[in-house]
Write an enzyme that holds these catalytic residues in place. Structure first.
Site, short mmCIF file in Angstrom:
data_model
loop_
_atom_site.label_atom_id
_atom_site.label_comp_id
_atom_site.label_asym_id
_atom_site.label_seq_id
_atom_site.Cartn_x
_atom_site.Cartn_y
_atom_site.Cartn_z
N CYS A 1 0.62 -1.24 0.09
CA CYS A 1 -0.25 -0.03 -0.12
C CYS A 1 0.71 1.35 -0.07
O CYS A 1 0.21 2.35 -0.24
CB CYS A 1 -0.86 -0.21 1.13
SG CYS A 1 -2.05 -1.34 1.15
N HIS B 1 -3.40 7.26 2.85
CA HIS B 1 -3.68 6.12 2.27
C HIS B 1 -5.09 5.63 2.91
O HIS B 1 -5.31 5.68 3.89
CB HIS B 1 -2.62 5.04 2.67
CG HIS B 1 -3.05 3.40 2.25
ND1 HIS B 1 -3.66 3.11 1.02
CD2 HIS B 1 -3.15 2.45 3.13
CE1 HIS B 1 -4.05 1.76 1.20
NE2 HIS B 1 -3.67 1.28 2.22
N ASN C 1 -10.04 -0.01 0.13
CA ASN C 1 -8.81 -0.02 0.02
C ASN C 1 -8.34 -0.55 -1.15
O ASN C 1 -8.40 -1.61 -1.43
CB ASN C 1 -8.11 -0.64 1.31
CG ASN C 1 -6.67 -0.73 1.17
OD1 ASN C 1 -5.86 -0.29 0.28
ND2 ASN C 1 -5.95 -1.11 2.17
#
Length: 331
Positions: A116, A256, A286
């Site tokens: 990520c 994020h 996500n």
């Protein structure tokens, strides 16, 4: 001669049409809309449907839109850094596949895998080629088809992840705008808590690994949450302190999109008000490497030349980092 900074000069994004809601997930695993929303902030996520479609196909939509927006031809791109955890293939690189699909015949490229945190790592890496004078146009892509590695019988992961892709073009800037600073970190001891157990050279695919569901993303939620809350918040605060930025100086935080509680903790640690925080996790979940560029794409019309922007991420590895940049254009 003024110092050359690497500035983002265009952004774009793409998400698939299919919407996977919390209510649909209630039919797949033991969960509820209330439980998912209260713990993650997610209401829905996008899923790429269609035989033979991969991460590069989402990137084609995103990049072609960026090229049109910037008014340039794909042949002008010199380097493609494709940040992804779900490449089309182990090899060749998805960057090469993308270059072929969009006609970027003069570009070389490679994939960057930092889970990520990949897009932040990719921006920082791409900036070096701009600042050194080696290249004038570097394309950084962040995208994932997370649905390809998610077990929809595992509620620890299937409620979180979605599919999507974003991209940014880096070009030289001599006005003092663009990427000002970055702090990038990693800690390989986190490998047991967030990752994929099989499919690599240590544990190649066998009937046993497939039967054991070891080719799906694995996450030990409480441990990951603890590390993420601490490290993502700390590194965002650190880059502010290092560059003598106050909360009032920061126009936007681009975090994020892993979990709404992690985002809130990061903003709180920085002292930044919630109205300065980009959040779209409720609609996309996500998307791993896609989260930050998708935010920049959605908020682009609100960004002003000279805005101080902080990017922050945390991912498997563990990896984490932050970038401080000055926005280079008015939309």
């Amino acid at each position: 001669m003024n110092k050359i900074h690497a500035a983002i000069t265009a952004v774009n994004g793409y998400v698939p049409d299919y919407i996977l809601t919390n209510h649909e997930l209630e039919t797949l695993v033991e969960t509820s809309d209330e439980w998912i929303t209260s713990r993650t902030g997610i209401k829905e996520r996008r899923i790429l449907k269609g035989e033979g479609l991969g991460t590069s196909d989402m990137a084609v939509h995103a990049v072609n839109g960026l090229l049109k927006k910037r008014g340039i031809d794909a042949k002008e791109i010199e380097l493609i850094i494709f940040c992804t955890t779900t490449p089309d293939f182990t090899f060749p690189a998805t960057a090469n596949v993308l270059a072929d699909k969009i006609g970027a015949t003069n570009a070389w490229g490679y994939d960057l895998q930092a889970a990520c945190s990949g897009f932040i790592f990719g921006l920082s890496t791409g900036a070096q080629f701009i600042e050194s004078g080696k290249h004038k146009k570097v394309l950084v892509v962040g995208g994932d088809k997370m649905s390809s590695i998610i077990n929809y019988q595992d509620r620890t992961t299937c409620i979180i992840f979605g599919d999507g892709c974003g991209c940014a073009l880096l070009e030289p800037n001599e006005e003092g705008l663009g990427i000002q600073d970055s702090i990038l970190r990693s800690d390989g001891s986190g490998k047991d808590f967030l990752g994929m157990k099989a499919g690599g050279s240590v544990n190649p695919a066998t009937h046993e690994t497939i039967d054991a569901n070891e080719h799906y993303a694995h996450q030990e939620g409480p441990t990951v949450f603890k590390f993420a809350v601490t490290n993502m918040a700390d590194v965002a605060a650190e880059i502010m302190e290092r560059n003598e930025l106050t909360p009032d100086d920061v126009a936007w935080l681009v975090p994020h999109q892993a979990n709404k509680r992690i985002i809130d903790a990061t903003a709180s640690r920085m002292g930044v008000n919630s109205d300065k925080v980009m959040i779209n996790i409720q609609r996309y979940g996500n998307t791993t490497n896609g989260t930050i560029p998708l935010c920049l794409w959605e908020w682009e019309s609100k960004l002003k030349k000279g805005d101080n922007i902080i990017l922050a991420a945390f991912g498997g590895g563990f990896t984490w980092g932050s970038i401080y940049l000055k926005w280079a254009y008015n939309s």
